[in-house]
Design a protein around this motif. Sequence first.
Motif, PDB file in Angstrom:
ATOM      1  N   LEU A 280       0.803  -1.185  -0.073  1.00  0.00           N
ATOM      2  CA  LEU A 280       0.098   0.065   0.012  1.00  0.00           C
ATOM      3  C   LEU A 280       0.942   1.224  -0.066  1.00  0.00           C
ATOM      4  CD1 LEU A 280      -2.703   1.419   0.414  1.00  0.00           C
ATOM      5  CD2 LEU A 280      -2.363   1.367   2.772  1.00  0.00           C
ATOM      6  N   VAL A 281       0.449   2.131  -0.767  1.00  0.00           N
ATOM      7  CA  VAL A 281       1.053   3.617  -0.957  1.00  0.00           C
ATOM      8  C   VAL A 281       0.246   4.480  -0.491  1.00  0.00           C
ATOM      9  CG1 VAL A 281       2.343   5.248  -2.214  1.00  0.00           C
ATOM     10  CG2 VAL A 281       2.705   2.987  -2.587  1.00  0.00           C
ATOM     11  N   ASP A 282       0.303   5.157   0.668  1.00  0.00           N
ATOM     12  CA  ASP A 282      -0.856   6.053   1.323  1.00  0.00           C
ATOM     13  C   ASP A 282      -0.472   7.237   1.066  1.00  0.00           C
ATOM     14  OD1 ASP A 282      -2.856   7.166   2.576  1.00  0.00           O
ATOM     15  OD2 ASP A 282      -2.534   6.051   4.403  1.00  0.00           O
ATOM     16  N   CYS A 283      -1.297   8.107   0.353  1.00  0.00           N
ATOM     17  CA  CYS A 283      -0.962   9.588   0.100  1.00  0.00           C
ATOM     18  C   CYS A 283      -2.175  10.500   0.330  1.00  0.00           C
ATOM     19  CB  CYS A 283      -0.488   9.730  -1.478  1.00  0.00           C
ATOM     20  SG  CYS A 283       0.984   8.910  -2.210  1.00  0.00           S
ATOM     21  N   LYS A 284      -2.695  10.042   1.235  1.00  0.00           N
ATOM     22  CA  LYS A 284      -4.137  10.595   1.662  1.00  0.00           C
ATOM     23  C   LYS A 284      -3.687  11.953   2.403  1.00  0.00           C
ATOM     24  CE  LYS A 284      -5.634   7.209   3.725  1.00  0.00           C
ATOM     25  NZ  LYS A 284      -6.686   6.064   4.481  1.00  0.00           N
ATOM     26  N   THR A 285      -4.607  12.796   2.498  1.00  0.00           N
ATOM     27  CA  THR A 285      -4.658  14.117   3.375  1.00  0.00           C
ATOM     28  C   THR A 285      -3.070  14.594   3.257  1.00  0.00           C
ATOM     29  OG1 THR A 285      -6.189  12.605   4.662  1.00  0.00           O
ATOM     30  CG2 THR A 285      -5.578  14.841   5.439  1.00  0.00           C
ATOM     31  N   LEU A 286      -2.340  14.996   2.298  1.00  0.00           N
ATOM     32  CA  LEU A 286      -1.166  15.715   2.124  1.00  0.00           C
ATOM     33  C   LEU A 286      -1.446  16.913   1.445  1.00  0.00           C
ATOM     34  CD1 LEU A 286       1.095  12.534   0.771  1.00  0.00           C
ATOM     35  CD2 LEU A 286       0.797  13.512   3.363  1.00  0.00           C
ATOM     36  N   GLY A 287      -2.482  17.358   1.261  1.00  0.00           N
ATOM     37  CA  GLY A 287      -2.468  18.757   0.548  1.00  0.00           C
ATOM     38  C   GLY A 287      -2.281  18.946  -1.050  1.00  0.00           C
ATOM     39  N   MET A 288      -1.998  17.752  -1.346  1.00  0.00           N
ATOM     40  CA  MET A 288      -1.467  17.777  -2.773  1.00  0.00           C
ATOM     41  C   MET A 288      -2.411  18.450  -3.761  1.00  0.00           C
ATOM     42  SD  MET A 288      -0.062  13.930  -3.398  1.00  0.00           S
ATOM     43  CE  MET A 288       1.392  13.120  -2.323  1.00  0.00           C
TER      44      MET A 288
ATOM     45  N   TRP B   4       6.932  -5.071  -7.625  1.00  0.00           N
ATOM     46  CA  TRP B   4       6.706  -6.448  -8.230  1.00  0.00           C
ATOM     47  C   TRP B   4       5.663  -7.304  -7.861  1.00  0.00           C
ATOM     48  CZ3 TRP B   4       9.522  -5.507 -12.239  1.00  0.00           C
ATOM     49  CH2 TRP B   4      10.892  -4.838 -12.126  1.00  0.00           C
ATOM     50  N   ALA B   5       4.946  -6.859  -6.841  1.00  0.00           N
ATOM     51  CA  ALA B   5       3.559  -7.589  -6.247  1.00  0.00           C
ATOM     52  C   ALA B   5       2.370  -6.589  -6.556  1.00  0.00           C
ATOM     53  CB  ALA B   5       3.885  -8.010  -5.002  1.00  0.00           C
ATOM     54  N   ARG B   6       1.130  -6.936  -6.369  1.00  0.00           N
ATOM     55  CA  ARG B   6       0.303  -6.556  -6.666  1.00  0.00           C
ATOM     56  C   ARG B   6       0.107  -5.172  -5.413  1.00  0.00           C
ATOM     57  NH1 ARG B   6      -4.868 -10.405  -6.193  1.00  0.00           N
ATOM     58  NH2 ARG B   6      -3.356 -11.110  -4.188  1.00  0.00           N
ATOM     59  N   TRP B   7      -0.396  -3.859  -5.989  1.00  0.00           N
ATOM     60  CA  TRP B   7      -0.317  -3.050  -4.700  1.00  0.00           C
ATOM     61  C   TRP B   7      -1.527  -1.868  -5.006  1.00  0.00           C
ATOM     62  CZ3 TRP B   7       1.714   2.272  -5.911  1.00  0.00           C
ATOM     63  CH2 TRP B   7       1.959   2.392  -7.263  1.00  0.00           C
ATOM     64  N   ILE B   8      -1.662  -0.912  -4.076  1.00  0.00           N
ATOM     65  CA  ILE B   8      -2.859  -0.246  -3.819  1.00  0.00           C
ATOM     66  C   ILE B   8      -2.269   1.193  -3.843  1.00  0.00           C
ATOM     67  CG2 ILE B   8      -4.860   0.598  -2.625  1.00  0.00           C
ATOM     68  CD1 ILE B   8      -5.134  -2.358  -1.780  1.00  0.00           C
ATOM     69  N   LEU B   9      -2.840   2.299  -4.536  1.00  0.00           N
ATOM     70  CA  LEU B   9      -2.315   3.619  -4.430  1.00  0.00           C
ATOM     71  C   LEU B   9      -3.634   4.506  -4.261  1.00  0.00           C
ATOM     72  CD1 LEU B   9      -0.502   6.012  -4.683  1.00  0.00           C
ATOM     73  CD2 LEU B   9      -1.314   5.857  -7.384  1.00  0.00           C
TER      74      LEU B   9
ATOM     75  N   THR C 247      -3.390  -2.384  -8.799  1.00  0.00           N
ATOM     76  CA  THR C 247      -4.522  -3.009  -8.812  1.00  0.00           C
ATOM     77  C   THR C 247      -5.671  -2.130  -8.385  1.00  0.00           C
ATOM     78  OG1 THR C 247      -4.356  -4.357  -6.691  1.00  0.00           O
ATOM     79  CG2 THR C 247      -3.762  -5.166  -8.634  1.00  0.00           C
ATOM     80  N   VAL C 248      -5.261  -1.400  -7.509  1.00  0.00           N
ATOM     81  CA  VAL C 248      -6.544  -0.428  -7.005  1.00  0.00           C
ATOM     82  C   VAL C 248      -6.091   1.096  -6.803  1.00  0.00           C
ATOM     83  CG1 VAL C 248      -8.044   0.239  -4.977  1.00  0.00           C
ATOM     84  CG2 VAL C 248      -7.469  -2.529  -5.437  1.00  0.00           C
TER      85      VAL C 248
END
Length: 490
Positions: free
Chosen positions: A44-52, A66-71, A91-92
């Motif tokens: 999981l790559v969590d980029c929530k609530t960063l004011g982007m 190299w595996a399935r991941w979520i952004l 994947t998500v």
Amino acid sequence: MRTCLLLTVALTLALGPTPAPALKEGQAKSICSICECLNSSPYLVDCKTLGMEQIPLDSLARHHVWARWILMMDDNRVGHLPQLPLMPNLTVFTMRHNGLSSMDEATFMNLPSLKKVDLSYNNLSYISLNRNIFKGRYNNSHPDPIGIEELDISHNLIGSIDHHLMQHLPVLKKLALHHNPILDMTIEMIRSIADLENLEELDLSFTQLHRLPQHFLVSLRSMKVLRLTGNHFTTVDPEIKFARSLQELHFDINPITTIRKGDFDGSRQKQLSKIFLTEMPELRNVAAYAFSELSSLEELHLARNPKLNVIDPDAFAGFEDDKGLALKKIDLSENSLQHLSRDMLPWESIEYVDIQHNPWDCDCHFKWVATDLIPSITKKNPSKAISIVCAGPELVAGRNVASLLQENHAFQCYLVPYSRQKSFYGPLLVGIIVAGCLVLFTGTALFAYVLYRSSQERNGFGDTVKYRRQRNHEEDTEGASYVANVAASL
């Protein structure tokens, strides 16, 4: 060797940690230095609530997993979504609560493994959703569509969608359009959704719909779940009968007054196993044969309908015998039911029954519920027998039925049930008072009229007497004068 190791450690502590290599000019930061990367499963790559305000495209492009991941990019301020870079194993992708109002063509073309996209709670509209947003790559001039299976574009400003929008999503199984101002489905929207031959779940809740387009559901032959909660339907829409593969129907919070015979068709809806008809503000009546011949019906949720006070004893009639019923769960809680027919269902064979929070009239007609049904509920689901309370007769109003059973209470019927005495004598007393007032007023008026007539007659009689006396006196005077004149002449 040990001494060398200790010297190395001491030197490291004295000089501090080795600094990270400096980025070359123009080189993007690692996505994990911007967002939080979690080695979960999936990654999981969590980029929530960063004011982007922009998507870090270069950082994402350098991030190889190299595996399935979520952004996740929720709760930022990204108003425009550009075409995303190549991320083969993503994947998500979620981008909720961003104020998103525009997107590039072929936004997801470089995400061949993408299965789920969530763009809910944004400002997307008909104009925002370009027909080529979900366009995939082309292989030898033939389209290679993206394998998106779930798309959530709820809570946006979508009134309609381009009729070519969904043609790039041939394997889409779940589409969420709820909480959009659709009002009435346009031909474009109908054609676009009709392209989804593999669609299994469609959510059109809270879209202000009052009807479904004719033959809209005929082409959706794979659809299993239909959600129409919180709309303006005044009847169960007849188009629902054409959803032959439908297994689960959510029709809650619609202003329907009656569930009628023919609203459901067991001969067509042979797979319909769950029906939700809850929180209906105007529902008062379930008519005879309303659920007739729904042989596959396993769950009926008919709860929290504040005006529902009648369920016809024949609501489930039409089966040759009870064996034709597949019903395993029925929820009738929080309605306005006072009576329940013993013959309506094979109650003791149903696994889950909830009749709590109804104003039950605990007279002789309720005795079977107390002695047979409630013990069965207690045995199977004890928590669902706690709040079955009598609203009448007055002698037991507010009492829990279970406690009455412990006291061997005799559930009796009275000539005038206690629960209705107050409502019976109140209007009767008012009627008597009104009638009495009318009689008294009429009698007084009549008496006054008689007195008036009598006084008038007496006054007339007095005048007559006075007139006659005056007349007699005048006649006597005239007679005496005549006699005197005659005597004088002699």
